[in-house]
Design a protein around this motif. Structure first.
Motif, PDB file in Angstrom:
ATOM      1  N   UNK A   1      57.215  -4.189  60.148  1.00 36.74           N
ATOM      2  CA  UNK A   1      58.109  -5.119  60.826  1.00 36.74           C
ATOM      3  C   UNK A   1      57.680  -5.242  62.283  1.00 36.74           C
ATOM      4  N   UNK A   2      57.428  -6.479  62.764  1.00 33.30           N
ATOM      5  CA  UNK A   2      56.920  -6.681  64.103  1.00 33.30           C
ATOM      6  C   UNK A   2      57.986  -6.372  65.143  1.00 33.30           C
ATOM      7  N   UNK A   3      57.518  -6.001  66.312  1.00 34.98           N
ATOM      8  CA  UNK A   3      58.426  -5.696  67.404  1.00 34.98           C
ATOM      9  C   UNK A   3      59.141  -6.951  67.860  1.00 34.98           C
ATOM     10  N   UNK A   4      60.374  -6.787  68.253  1.00 36.33           N
ATOM     11  CA  UNK A   4      61.108  -7.875  68.894  1.00 36.33           C
ATOM     12  C   UNK A   4      60.652  -7.956  70.347  1.00 36.33           C
ATOM     13  N   UNK A   5      60.332  -9.157  70.793  1.00 42.62           N
ATOM     14  CA  UNK A   5      59.936  -9.367  72.179  1.00 42.62           C
ATOM     15  C   UNK A   5      61.098  -9.995  72.934  1.00 42.62           C
ATOM     16  N   UNK A   6      61.514  -9.342  74.013  1.00 39.59           N
ATOM     17  CA  UNK A   6      62.675  -9.786  74.778  1.00 39.59           C
ATOM     18  C   UNK A   6      62.270  -9.956  76.244  1.00 39.59           C
ATOM     19  N   UNK A   7      62.595 -11.097  76.815  1.00 40.03           N
ATOM     20  CA  UNK A   7      62.326 -11.343  78.226  1.00 40.03           C
ATOM     21  C   UNK A   7      63.604 -11.115  79.014  1.00 40.03           C
ATOM     22  N   UNK A   8      63.506 -10.279  80.042  1.00 34.96           N
ATOM     23  CA  UNK A   8      64.663  -9.924  80.871  1.00 34.96           C
ATOM     24  C   UNK A   8      64.383 -10.330  82.306  1.00 34.96           C
ATOM     25  N   UNK A   9      65.149 -11.277  82.828  1.00 35.74           N
ATOM     26  CA  UNK A   9      64.949 -11.674  84.224  1.00 35.74           C
ATOM     27  C   UNK A   9      65.587 -10.641  85.148  1.00 35.74           C
ATOM     28  N   UNK A  10      65.005 -10.506  86.334  1.00 34.05           N
ATOM     29  CA  UNK A  10      65.534  -9.556  87.315  1.00 34.05           C
ATOM     30  C   UNK A  10      65.549  -8.133  86.805  1.00 34.05           C
TER      31      UNK A  10
ATOM     32  N   UNK B   1      63.032   2.378  74.601  1.00 33.93           N
ATOM     33  CA  UNK B   1      63.315   3.746  74.149  1.00 33.93           C
ATOM     34  C   UNK B   1      64.059   3.782  72.821  1.00 33.93           C
ATOM     35  N   UNK B   2      65.094   2.949  72.704  1.00 41.98           N
ATOM     36  CA  UNK B   2      65.990   3.048  71.551  1.00 41.98           C
ATOM     37  C   UNK B   2      65.770   1.975  70.494  1.00 41.98           C
ATOM     38  N   UNK B   3      65.097   0.888  70.857  1.00 42.28           N
ATOM     39  CA  UNK B   3      64.985  -0.219  69.918  1.00 42.28           C
ATOM     40  C   UNK B   3      63.543  -0.639  69.646  1.00 42.28           C
ATOM     41  N   UNK B   4      62.595   0.036  70.259  1.00 42.72           N
ATOM     42  CA  UNK B   4      61.189  -0.239  69.982  1.00 42.72           C
ATOM     43  C   UNK B   4      60.760  -1.652  70.307  1.00 42.72           C
ATOM     44  N   UNK B   5      61.364  -2.251  71.311  1.00 39.04           N
ATOM     45  CA  UNK B   5      61.068  -3.636  71.653  1.00 39.04           C
ATOM     46  C   UNK B   5      59.879  -3.743  72.608  1.00 39.04           C
ATOM     47  N   UNK B   6      59.248  -4.871  72.572  1.00 40.53           N
ATOM     48  CA  UNK B   6      58.328  -5.257  73.626  1.00 40.53           C
ATOM     49  C   UNK B   6      59.155  -6.018  74.648  1.00 40.53           C
ATOM     50  N   UNK B   7      59.051  -5.650  75.914  1.00 40.74           N
ATOM     51  CA  UNK B   7      59.852  -6.288  76.948  1.00 40.74           C
ATOM     52  C   UNK B   7      58.944  -6.993  77.946  1.00 40.74           C
ATOM     53  N   UNK B   8      59.262  -8.235  78.214  1.00 40.80           N
ATOM     54  CA  UNK B   8      58.607  -8.967  79.293  1.00 40.80           C
ATOM     55  C   UNK B   8      59.549  -8.904  80.486  1.00 40.80           C
TER      56      UNK B   8
ATOM     57  N   UNK C   1      55.182   6.362  77.740  1.00 37.66           N
ATOM     58  CA  UNK C   1      53.763   5.989  77.679  1.00 37.66           C
ATOM     59  C   UNK C   1      53.431   4.977  76.593  1.00 37.66           C
ATOM     60  N   UNK C   2      54.194   4.973  75.511  1.00 39.31           N
ATOM     61  CA  UNK C   2      53.901   4.050  74.417  1.00 39.31           C
ATOM     62  C   UNK C   2      54.618   2.705  74.555  1.00 39.31           C
ATOM     63  N   UNK C   3      55.365   2.536  75.620  1.00 40.19           N
ATOM     64  CA  UNK C   3      56.141   1.308  75.792  1.00 40.19           C
ATOM     65  C   UNK C   3      55.219   0.107  75.993  1.00 40.19           C
ATOM     66  N   UNK C   4      55.578  -0.976  75.348  1.00 42.81           N
ATOM     67  CA  UNK C   4      54.841  -2.228  75.525  1.00 42.81           C
ATOM     68  C   UNK C   4      55.651  -3.091  76.489  1.00 42.81           C
ATOM     69  N   UNK C   5      55.187  -3.114  77.727  1.00 43.65           N
ATOM     70  CA  UNK C   5      55.921  -3.786  78.795  1.00 43.65           C
ATOM     71  C   UNK C   5      54.975  -4.686  79.582  1.00 43.65           C
TER      72      UNK C   5
END
Length: 276
Positions: free
Chosen positions: A1-10, A25-32, A53-57
């Motif tokens: 299942x692919x990671x959810x990518x979420x964009x967070x302003x500010x 940490x808790x949801x395994x998301x990729x964050x922009x 270290x494994x975070x995709x940011x």
């Protein structure tokens, strides 16, 4: 299942930074992450990667008040070849955070939403707007016509909402902060109608101890301010609704953030009927 990518302003500080940490940490998301300041944004991303270290940011420079900046950021997301699961309109100013309150808190989320909407998953996507309990504090003291306009049942036009924001700006308390957030919450109802395939919600994170609120008595941590955010991102919520800091549906005219002096919770029948 692919990671959810979420964009967070500010997301270089405060609640936005705390949400980014919770998401990786808790949801395994990729964050922009986005930040008006590239320097502050880069530091925040470095700190997150050091802690996780494994975070995709990823990081984008974005000023929600500048159309060219928002359009450029949307173009970069498109170049990444990712589909956003969600856009979180978190960037805001007020209290100790200087800036144009109406431009940032009211117009900024509209500009971002319109620029990124085509990049959001058309079937499962979400837009989450970070409003405030100050929206209720302002609206509850207005006349019935204004309350009806900002509650928007039925939905009114953006032009009518904008006219009311402009008309009330000069006399609004807190430099227009509550007014700007009430406008954002009302705009969310319009989004729900305009984007029927998406889930669009607004929320109060609560009275959170950040740089914006320093010295005003806020005691909750930024991570505690992510409760309703996480619910609106992942749980079964209703598009167009406004949620309190505990994740319960909240009427915009009744302040009901637990832990605040103006809290009117389940014991108040006008608030209780919304909490189901």
């Amino acid at each position: 299942m692919s990671k959810k990518t979420i964009l967070v302003t500010g997301s270089n500080d405060g609640i936005g930074l705390a949400l980014t940490k919770v998401l990786v940490r808790d949801h395994g998301c990729r964050v922009i992450m986005t930040s008006r300041s590239e320097e502050r944004g880069s530091k925040a991303r470095t700190d997150i990667r050091a802690e996780f270290p494994d975070a995709e940011v990823d990081l984008l420079q974005l000023d929600v008040c500048e159309s060219s900046s928002v359009v450029a950021a949307a173009g970069k997301v498109k170049e990444m070849g990712v589909t956003l699961y969600a856009l979180v309109n978190n960037a805001g100013v007020g209290f100790n955070a200087g800036g144009d309150v109406i431009a940032t808190n009211f117009y900024g989320p509209k500009l971002c939403s319109e620029s990124f909407v085509d990049l959001i998953d058309a079937e499962k996507g979400r837009i989450v707007n970070v409003s405030s309990g100050a929206a209720s504090m302002w609206l509850r003291n207005q006349d019935d016509a204004t309350k009806a306009l900002f509650s928007q049942m039925p939905v009114t036009s953006f032009e009518a909402l904008e006219d009311s924001v402009k008309k009330n700006k000069a006399d609004a308390s807190m430099g227009g902060y509550g007014l700007s957030k009430a406008g954002l919450t009302a705009y969310t109802i319009q989004q729900a109608a305009a984007y029927p395939n998406l889930i669009c919600t607004s929320l109060s994170p609560g009275f959170i101890d950040t740089k914006m609120t320093s010295g005003f008595g806020a005691r909750l941590t930024p991570e505690q301010g992510t409760v309703s955010l996480v619910k609106c991102l992942f749980d079964d919520v209703t598009s167009g609704f406004y949620y309190g800091s505990d994740g319960l549906r909240s009427p915009l005219t009744v302040a009901r953030d637990p832990g605040t002096p103006e809290y009117q919770g389940e014991e108040n029948p006008d608030a209780a009927k919304y909490n189901n």
